[in-house]
Scaffold this motif. Structure first.
Motif, PDB file in Angstrom:
ATOM      1  N   LEU A  82     -56.370 -30.236  22.409  1.00 49.91           N
ATOM      2  CA  LEU A  82     -57.814 -30.226  22.203  1.00 49.91           C
ATOM      3  C   LEU A  82     -58.191 -31.100  21.011  1.00 49.91           C
ATOM      4  N   ALA A  83     -57.409 -31.042  19.946  1.00 47.29           N
ATOM      5  CA  ALA A  83     -57.695 -31.882  18.772  1.00 47.29           C
ATOM      6  C   ALA A  83     -57.660 -33.359  19.156  1.00 47.29           C
ATOM      7  N   PHE A  84     -56.677 -33.780  19.945  1.00 44.20           N
ATOM      8  CA  PHE A  84     -56.593 -35.176  20.386  1.00 44.20           C
ATOM      9  C   PHE A  84     -57.802 -35.553  21.244  1.00 44.20           C
ATOM     10  N   TYR A  85     -58.092 -34.737  22.239  1.00 46.58           N
ATOM     11  CA  TYR A  85     -59.200 -35.060  23.145  1.00 46.58           C
ATOM     12  C   TYR A  85     -60.545 -35.056  22.420  1.00 46.58           C
ATOM     13  N   GLN A  86     -60.694 -34.187  21.450  1.00 49.49           N
ATOM     14  CA  GLN A  86     -61.948 -34.113  20.699  1.00 49.49           C
ATOM     15  C   GLN A  86     -62.027 -35.205  19.639  1.00 49.49           C
ATOM     16  N   GLU A  87     -61.010 -35.333  18.798  1.00 48.80           N
ATOM     17  CA  GLU A  87     -61.073 -36.240  17.650  1.00 48.80           C
ATOM     18  C   GLU A  87     -60.798 -37.693  18.014  1.00 48.80           C
ATOM     19  N   VAL A  88     -59.828 -37.942  18.876  1.00 47.23           N
ATOM     20  CA  VAL A  88     -59.462 -39.317  19.210  1.00 47.23           C
ATOM     21  C   VAL A  88     -60.287 -39.844  20.381  1.00 47.23           C
ATOM     22  N   MET A  89     -60.391 -39.037  21.432  1.00 52.89           N
ATOM     23  CA  MET A  89     -61.131 -39.499  22.610  1.00 52.89           C
ATOM     24  C   MET A  89     -62.627 -39.246  22.502  1.00 52.89           C
ATOM     25  N   GLY A  90     -63.043 -38.393  21.577  1.00 47.04           N
ATOM     26  CA  GLY A  90     -64.463 -38.150  21.364  1.00 47.04           C
ATOM     27  C   GLY A  90     -65.112 -37.260  22.410  1.00 47.04           C
ATOM     28  N   LEU A  91     -64.326 -36.411  23.067  1.00 47.62           N
ATOM     29  CA  LEU A  91     -64.858 -35.555  24.123  1.00 47.62           C
ATOM     30  C   LEU A  91     -65.277 -34.197  23.574  1.00 47.62           C
ATOM     31  N   GLU A  92     -66.284 -33.620  24.213  1.00 42.64           N
ATOM     32  CA  GLU A  92     -66.840 -32.327  23.803  1.00 42.64           C
ATOM     33  C   GLU A  92     -65.987 -31.181  24.336  1.00 42.64           C
ATOM     34  N   PRO A  93     -65.580 -30.243  23.464  1.00 41.08           N
ATOM     35  CA  PRO A  93     -64.804 -29.098  23.939  1.00 41.08           C
ATOM     36  C   PRO A  93     -65.682 -28.136  24.748  1.00 41.08           C
ATOM     37  N   VAL A  94     -65.052 -27.466  25.706  1.00 46.54           N
ATOM     38  CA  VAL A  94     -65.722 -26.465  26.525  1.00 46.54           C
ATOM     39  C   VAL A  94     -64.870 -25.195  26.472  1.00 46.54           C
ATOM     40  N   ARG A  95     -65.470 -24.099  26.121  1.00 47.90           N
ATOM     41  CA  ARG A  95     -64.820 -22.782  26.020  1.00 47.90           C
ATOM     42  C   ARG A  95     -63.732 -22.733  24.958  1.00 47.90           C
ATOM     43  N   ALA A  96     -63.838 -23.533  23.923  1.00 51.77           N
ATOM     44  CA  ALA A  96     -62.832 -23.520  22.852  1.00 51.77           C
ATOM     45  C   ALA A  96     -62.867 -22.200  22.087  1.00 51.77           C
ATOM     46  N   VAL A  97     -64.055 -21.704  21.806  1.00 53.37           N
ATOM     47  CA  VAL A  97     -64.191 -20.449  21.071  1.00 53.37           C
ATOM     48  C   VAL A  97     -63.622 -19.300  21.908  1.00 53.37           C
ATOM     49  N   GLU A  98     -63.958 -19.297  23.199  1.00 49.38           N
ATOM     50  CA  GLU A  98     -63.465 -18.249  24.082  1.00 49.38           C
ATOM     51  C   GLU A  98     -61.935 -18.303  24.216  1.00 49.38           C
ATOM     52  N   TYR A  99     -61.386 -19.524  24.288  1.00 48.27           N
ATOM     53  CA  TYR A  99     -59.938 -19.672  24.379  1.00 48.27           C
ATOM     54  C   TYR A  99     -59.273 -19.140  23.104  1.00 48.27           C
ATOM     55  N   ALA A 100     -59.807 -19.523  21.958  1.00 52.99           N
ATOM     56  CA  ALA A 100     -59.249 -19.083  20.675  1.00 52.99           C
ATOM     57  C   ALA A 100     -59.284 -17.558  20.545  1.00 52.99           C
ATOM     58  N   ALA A 101     -60.303 -16.943  21.133  1.00 57.10           N
ATOM     59  CA  ALA A 101     -60.434 -15.483  21.068  1.00 57.10           C
ATOM     60  C   ALA A 101     -59.616 -14.781  22.144  1.00 57.10           C
ATOM     61  N   GLY A 102     -58.925 -15.532  22.995  1.00 55.99           N
ATOM     62  CA  GLY A 102     -58.137 -14.936  24.068  1.00 55.99           C
ATOM     63  C   GLY A 102     -58.970 -14.502  25.260  1.00 55.99           C
ATOM     64  N   GLU A 103     -60.216 -14.969  25.328  1.00 55.39           N
ATOM     65  CA  GLU A 103     -61.123 -14.579  26.410  1.00 55.39           C
ATOM     66  C   GLU A 103     -61.144 -15.577  27.558  1.00 55.39           C
ATOM     67  N   ALA A 104     -60.513 -16.732  27.405  1.00 53.33           N
ATOM     68  CA  ALA A 104     -60.433 -17.737  28.470  1.00 53.33           C
ATOM     69  C   ALA A 104     -58.978 -18.172  28.588  1.00 53.33           C
ATOM     70  N   PRO A 105     -58.485 -18.384  29.806  1.00 53.01           N
ATOM     71  CA  PRO A 105     -57.075 -18.735  29.981  1.00 53.01           C
ATOM     72  C   PRO A 105     -56.726 -20.179  29.619  1.00 53.01           C
ATOM     73  N   PHE A 106     -57.744 -21.021  29.441  1.00 53.66           N
ATOM     74  CA  PHE A 106     -57.513 -22.417  29.070  1.00 53.66           C
ATOM     75  C   PHE A 106     -58.774 -22.970  28.443  1.00 53.66           C
ATOM     76  N   VAL A 107     -58.619 -24.089  27.769  1.00 56.97           N
ATOM     77  CA  VAL A 107     -59.746 -24.784  27.162  1.00 56.97           C
ATOM     78  C   VAL A 107     -59.971 -26.069  27.959  1.00 56.97           C
ATOM     79  N   SER A 108     -61.184 -26.565  27.927  1.00 53.23           N
ATOM     80  CA  SER A 108     -61.514 -27.784  28.666  1.00 53.23           C
ATOM     81  C   SER A 108     -62.239 -28.757  27.745  1.00 53.23           C
ATOM     82  N   VAL A 109     -62.374 -29.999  28.216  1.00 55.81           N
ATOM     83  CA  VAL A 109     -63.211 -30.998  27.550  1.00 55.81           C
ATOM     84  C   VAL A 109     -64.105 -31.629  28.606  1.00 55.81           C
ATOM     85  N   ARG A 110     -65.313 -31.965  28.200  1.00 57.16           N
ATOM     86  CA  ARG A 110     -66.303 -32.509  29.131  1.00 57.16           C
ATOM     87  C   ARG A 110     -66.180 -34.022  29.231  1.00 57.16           C
ATOM     88  N   LEU A 111     -66.021 -34.504  30.481  1.00 56.82           N
ATOM     89  CA  LEU A 111     -66.012 -35.944  30.747  1.00 56.82           C
ATOM     90  C   LEU A 111     -67.407 -36.466  31.027  1.00 56.82           C
TER      91      LEU A 111
END
Length: 143
Positions: free
Chosen positions: A20-49
């Motif tokens: 996620l850090a690479f896709y967000q910081e290097v590729m400049g993509l917006e995270p999706v459900r990162a907070v939920e993933y960190a809290a264990g409420e989502a099985p994966f994190v996504s980035v918006r294309l």
């Protein structure tokens, strides 16, 4: 003839947080459900294309669960050849610069006139994410 929209692509990664850090910081993509993933409420994190398309950053360790979900044994956890991302020329140059500035570089020189969904692209290049997933970046003439 039917026209479909690409909804999402699953990209298999060793560590979704690192990826996620690479896709967000290097590729400049917006995270999706990162907070939920960190809290264990989502099985994966996504980035918006784009407005209707995301990349799911799925831990390769979860491949057996995905096989069970899809009913296809051995179907999960495999890499694609590459994913091609189309962008503006300005975004193309900015991504190229961020990759090199972050020490990631590219795996090819600039390539010219490669055919894709919108015809021939003036320039493109290939690069990999931290897990070796291969991407192609390209832009098309606005006309």
């Amino acid at each position: 003839m039917m026209v479909y929209q690409l909804d999402h692509v699953v990209v298999w990664v060793a560590d979704p947080v690192r990826s996620l850090a690479f896709y967000q910081e290097v590729m400049g993509l917006e995270p999706v459900r990162a907070v939920e993933y960190a809290a264990g409420e989502a099985p994966f994190v996504s980035v918006r294309l784009g407005p209707g398309t995301i990349l799911d950053l799925m831990a390769v360790a979860s491949a057996p669960k995905v096989d069970a979900l899809t009913g296809v044994e051995g179907g999960a956890g495999n890499r694609l050849n590459h994913i091609c991302l189309a962008m503006t020329e300005t975004e193309f140059e900015a991504l190229h610069q961020r990759l090199h500035a972050g020490g990631h570089g590219t795996t090819s020189p600039y390539l010219t006139n490669l055919y894709g969904a919108r015809g021939n692209a003036p320039r493109s290049f290939y690069f990999t994410d931290p897990d070796g997933n291969v991407f192609e970046a390209r832009y098309y003439d606005p006309a």
